[in-house]
Motif scaffolding. Structure first.
Motif, short mmCIF file in Angstrom:
data_model
loop_
_atom_site.label_atom_id
_atom_site.label_comp_id
_atom_site.label_asym_id
_atom_site.label_seq_id
_atom_site.Cartn_x
_atom_site.Cartn_y
_atom_site.Cartn_z
N TYR A 88 19.48 21.62 40.68
CA TYR A 88 19.06 20.30 40.22
C TYR A 88 17.65 20.34 39.64
O TYR A 88 17.41 19.87 38.53
N PHE A 89 16.72 20.91 40.39
CA PHE A 89 15.32 20.84 39.96
C PHE A 89 14.97 21.81 38.83
O PHE A 89 14.08 21.54 38.04
N LYS A 90 15.67 22.93 38.72
CA LYS A 90 15.36 23.90 37.66
C LYS A 90 16.21 23.72 36.41
O LYS A 90 15.75 24.01 35.31
N VAL A 91 17.44 23.27 36.57
CA VAL A 91 18.35 23.17 35.42
C VAL A 91 18.44 21.74 34.90
O VAL A 91 18.33 21.50 33.70
N HIS A 92 18.64 20.79 35.79
CA HIS A 92 18.92 19.41 35.36
C HIS A 92 17.68 18.53 35.24
O HIS A 92 17.49 17.88 34.22
N GLN A 93 16.86 18.50 36.24
CA GLN A 93 15.74 17.56 36.29
C GLN A 93 14.74 17.71 35.15
O GLN A 93 14.22 16.70 34.67
N TRP A 98 16.55 11.02 36.10
CA TRP A 98 17.68 10.55 36.91
C TRP A 98 18.92 11.42 36.75
O TRP A 98 19.23 11.85 35.64
N PRO A 99 19.65 11.66 37.86
CA PRO A 99 20.86 12.49 37.77
C PRO A 99 21.88 11.98 36.76
O PRO A 99 22.56 12.78 36.11
N LEU A 100 21.98 10.69 36.61
CA LEU A 100 22.93 10.13 35.65
C LEU A 100 22.55 10.51 34.22
O LEU A 100 23.41 10.71 33.37
N GLU A 101 21.25 10.65 33.97
CA GLU A 101 20.77 11.00 32.64
C GLU A 101 20.82 12.50 32.35
O GLU A 101 21.02 12.91 31.22
N GLU A 105 24.35 15.01 38.67
CA GLU A 105 25.01 14.34 39.80
C GLU A 105 25.78 15.29 40.71
O GLU A 105 25.62 15.22 41.93
N PRO A 106 26.61 16.19 40.16
CA PRO A 106 27.32 17.10 41.07
C PRO A 106 26.37 17.96 41.91
O PRO A 106 26.59 18.13 43.11
N SER A 107 25.30 18.45 41.30
CA SER A 107 24.34 19.26 42.05
C SER A 107 23.68 18.45 43.16
O SER A 107 23.54 18.93 44.29
#
Length: 151
Positions: A88-93, A98-101, A105-107
């Motif tokens: 979450y913090f290295k790939v998505h955030q 926000w996870p939706l953006e 969310e799955p992570s």
């Protein structure tokens, strides 16, 4: 009503563990073997040894399988939760807050689901419980382990 719900808790927790473990293992199998849609839905696989995707897929497959079986649940769930926090913090955030953006969310959900299992344990239907019962029975003196024969 609360009493009935409380009695069902280990069974519902066991089912929760099974479903979460199965879904997580499926992600690993998809990334490693190209099944179920493959890596990131492309039908392909991640390159062996590629950081961090291959290692994440191994954690997903092995950790998910262990959680599914309820074997070493707390340790496997802790490692799986940490891997999802990293994802979450290295790939998505970095792409959005926000996870939706950011598609995370799955992570985030897997991270928190596994963290819950770290604290609750495997619940019902897990091999952890089966082995705990066997070792507890083995710890009792032989006289207590014998069941009386009905006359």
């Amino acid at each position: 009503m609360t009493g009935r719900l409380d009695r069902a808790q280990p069974y519902v927790l066991g089912l929760f563990r099974i479903v979460v473990g199965l879904l997580f293992a499926c992600h690993g199998a998809a990334s490693l073997f190209g099944v179920l849609g493959g890596a990131a839905g492309t039908g392909g696989t991640v390159e062996t040894g590629a950081w961090p995707s291959w290692y994440a897929a191994v954690i997903q497959l092995v950790g998910g399988g262990l959680v599914l079986l309820g074997l070493g649940t707390r340790v496997a769930a802790l490692i799986a939760s940490g891997s999802m926090a990293y994802a979450y913090f290295k790939v998505h955030q970095p792409s959005a807050l926000w996870p939706l953006e950011n598609g995370g969310e799955p992570s985030a959900l897997f991270c928190w689901a596994f963290l819950l299992l770290v604290f609750t344990g495997s619940g019902a239907f897990g091999l952890d419980r089966l082995f705990a019962r066997r070792s507890a029975a083995g710890d009792r003196p032989a006289a207590e382990r014998q069941t009386p024969v009905a006359a």
